[in-house]
Design an enzyme around this catalytic site. Structure first.
Site, PDB file in Angstrom:
ATOM      1  N   GLU A   1      -7.000   5.000   7.582  1.00 34.57           N
ATOM      2  CA  GLU A   1      -6.741   6.409   7.243  1.00 34.57           C
ATOM      3  C   GLU A   1      -7.931   7.024   6.515  1.00 34.57           C
ATOM      4  O   GLU A   1      -8.190   8.225   6.643  1.00 34.57           O
ATOM      5  CB  GLU A   1      -5.431   6.513   6.434  1.00 34.57           C
ATOM      6  CG  GLU A   1      -4.218   6.286   7.335  1.00 34.57           C
ATOM      7  CD  GLU A   1      -2.995   5.700   6.662  1.00 34.57           C
ATOM      8  OE1 GLU A   1      -2.886   5.736   5.426  1.00 34.57           O
ATOM      9  OE2 GLU A   1      -2.125   5.178   7.403  1.00 34.57           O
TER      10      GLU A   1
ATOM     11  N   GLU B   1      -5.874  -4.789  10.331  1.00 35.55           N
ATOM     12  CA  GLU B   1      -4.823  -3.796  10.583  1.00 35.55           C
ATOM     13  C   GLU B   1      -5.144  -3.028  11.866  1.00 35.55           C
ATOM     14  O   GLU B   1      -5.968  -2.103  11.844  1.00 35.55           O
ATOM     15  CB  GLU B   1      -4.755  -2.787   9.431  1.00 35.55           C
ATOM     16  CG  GLU B   1      -4.341  -3.396   8.114  1.00 35.55           C
ATOM     17  CD  GLU B   1      -3.675  -2.351   7.230  1.00 35.55           C
ATOM     18  OE1 GLU B   1      -2.580  -2.628   6.741  1.00 35.55           O
ATOM     19  OE2 GLU B   1      -4.231  -1.259   7.044  1.00 35.55           O
TER      20      GLU B   1
ATOM     21  N   LYS C   1       0.122   4.291  -0.375  1.00 40.02           N
ATOM     22  CA  LYS C   1      -0.489   5.505   0.174  1.00 40.02           C
ATOM     23  C   LYS C   1      -0.196   6.693  -0.758  1.00 40.02           C
ATOM     24  O   LYS C   1      -0.144   6.524  -1.972  1.00 40.02           O
ATOM     25  CB  LYS C   1      -0.021   5.737   1.610  1.00 40.02           C
ATOM     26  CG  LYS C   1      -0.207   4.483   2.475  1.00 40.02           C
ATOM     27  CD  LYS C   1      -0.038   4.704   3.943  1.00 40.02           C
ATOM     28  CE  LYS C   1      -0.234   3.380   4.668  1.00 40.02           C
ATOM     29  NZ  LYS C   1      -0.222   3.501   6.122  1.00 40.02           N
TER      30      LYS C   1
ATOM     31  N   ASN D   1       0.871  -1.178   0.000  1.00 42.12           N
ATOM     32  CA  ASN D   1       0.000   0.000   0.000  1.00 42.12           C
ATOM     33  C   ASN D   1       0.908   1.229   0.000  1.00 42.12           C
ATOM     34  O   ASN D   1       1.495   1.556   1.026  1.00 42.12           O
ATOM     35  CB  ASN D   1      -0.887  -0.034   1.263  1.00 42.12           C
ATOM     36  CG  ASN D   1      -1.700   1.234   1.424  1.00 42.12           C
ATOM     37  OD1 ASN D   1      -1.795   2.048   0.508  1.00 42.12           O
ATOM     38  ND2 ASN D   1      -2.313   1.390   2.600  1.00 42.12           N
TER      39      ASN D   1
ATOM     40  N   GLY E   1       2.331   2.141  10.949  1.00 41.04           N
ATOM     41  CA  GLY E   1       3.392   3.136  10.898  1.00 41.04           C
ATOM     42  C   GLY E   1       4.054   3.426  12.241  1.00 41.04           C
ATOM     43  O   GLY E   1       4.795   4.393  12.371  1.00 41.04           O
TER      44      GLY E   1
ATOM     45  N   HIS F   1      -9.633   1.499   4.607  1.00 40.64           N
ATOM     46  CA  HIS F   1      -8.385   1.644   5.361  1.00 40.64           C
ATOM     47  C   HIS F   1      -8.631   2.620   6.514  1.00 40.64           C
ATOM     48  O   HIS F   1      -9.402   3.566   6.380  1.00 40.64           O
ATOM     49  CB  HIS F   1      -7.285   2.174   4.433  1.00 40.64           C
ATOM     50  CG  HIS F   1      -5.924   2.129   5.077  1.00 40.64           C
ATOM     51  ND1 HIS F   1      -5.531   3.069   6.000  1.00 40.64           N
ATOM     52  CD2 HIS F   1      -4.896   1.262   4.955  1.00 40.64           C
ATOM     53  CE1 HIS F   1      -4.305   2.769   6.414  1.00 40.64           C
ATOM     54  NE2 HIS F   1      -3.902   1.676   5.789  1.00 40.64           N
TER      55      HIS F   1
ATOM     56  N   SER G   1       2.996  -2.243  10.453  1.00 42.55           N
ATOM     57  CA  SER G   1       4.416  -2.310  10.808  1.00 42.55           C
ATOM     58  C   SER G   1       5.086  -3.628  10.437  1.00 42.55           C
ATOM     59  O   SER G   1       5.953  -4.123  11.154  1.00 42.55           O
ATOM     60  CB  SER G   1       4.606  -2.013  12.302  1.00 42.55           C
ATOM     61  OG  SER G   1       4.281  -0.658  12.568  1.00 42.55           O
TER      62      SER G   1
END
Ligand code: PGA
Length: 251
Positions: free
Chosen positions: A96, A164, A16, A14, A170, A94, A207
């Site tokens: 985000e 996730e 991003k 991904n 991250g 996702h 991660s």
């Protein structure tokens, strides 16, 4: 009665909001390695790169799509635009998108239907926050996200689930192996109860790196990974792809 299919293992990158034409050489290197491995590799790229990334031996995916086919939605991308640019997959829901763009489960479900309509395979993300993890309500959160964002009609042929944990993305943090294994097992059993199938591919994301991938991918009910930061360069992503394919075929 549905005939069970063999689950497939995936290494999904991904990217991003990263990547320009300067990075096409990374895609070429990843694609070359993907041809030599038995795991399916998908790169979910910014829409601006999809068309130029074709022909490199890697499956391509978008990172979101609009729930409608077309219209007055400035800045959005439809599912058909993704397929037209070479995508076979799309990430939906996702964290985000859920947090920064206010997407709720129902929106994710509508997007999934619109992606299926044009033949895209959807990668639906679910995951709890750190506070929810600490309060011990992870499974409740995940079950609600599955019920709300994975629509009826989902099957292993058109849908992949990515677990996730939001607090892992991250941050360099991951849940322990026992937690990951028991959470994935629970996701599989909820999918069986709700959709009548337990042979979905369920990916772990958050991660993942060359250092922890092999251990996580060896856990039962983990069918590969959704990888953010470590998918941006071939040097980082190749070991993760290798860790997926070393697991061989799913049980
Ligand atoms: P990360 O991101 O691997 O950089 O933690 C994963 C993701 O957001 O899909």
């Amino acid at each position: 009665m549905n005939t069970p299919v063999k689950r497939r293992r995936y290494a999904v990158g991904n990217w991003k909001m990263n990547g320009t034409s300067r990075d096409l050489n990374q895609i070429a290197r990843i694609g070359q390695a993907a041809k030599e491995r038995n795991a399916l590799t998908v790169l979910c790229l910014p829409s601006t790169l999809l068309d130029r990334a074709r022909g490199h031996g890697v499956w391509l995916g978008g990172q979101d799509c609009h729930e409608h086919e077309r219209g007055a939605h400035t800045g959005d991308v439809s599912a058909e635009m993704l397929t037209d640019s070479g995508a076979t997959h799309v990430i939906l829901g996702h964290s985000e998108r859920r947090v920064l763009h206010g997407e709720c489960n129902a929106t994710v479900a509508r997007k999934a239907r619109s992606a299926w309509d044009v033949g895209l395979i959807v990668i639906i993300c679910i995951g709890e926050t750190e506070a929810q993890f600490r309060s011990g309500i992870t499974l409740d959160i995940l079950h609600a996200q599955i019920a709300g964002s994975v629509p009826p009609g989902a099957s292993p042929a058109n849908t992949i689930i990515a677990y996730e944990p939001v607090w892992s993305i991250g941050t360099g943090l991951t849940p322990g192996p026992r937690d990951i294994a028991s959470i994935h097992k629970s996701i599989r059993s909820v999918l069986k109860t709700g959709l009548g199938r337990e042979d979905f591919s369920i990916l772990y994301g958050g991660s993942l790196t060359a250092d922890n991938a092999a251990g996580i991918f060896a856990l039962p009910d983990v069918d590969g990974g959704l990888v953010g930061g470590a998918s941006l360069s071939a040097d980082d992503f190749l070991p993760v792809m290798r860790a997926v394919s070393q697991q061989g075929e799913c049980a």
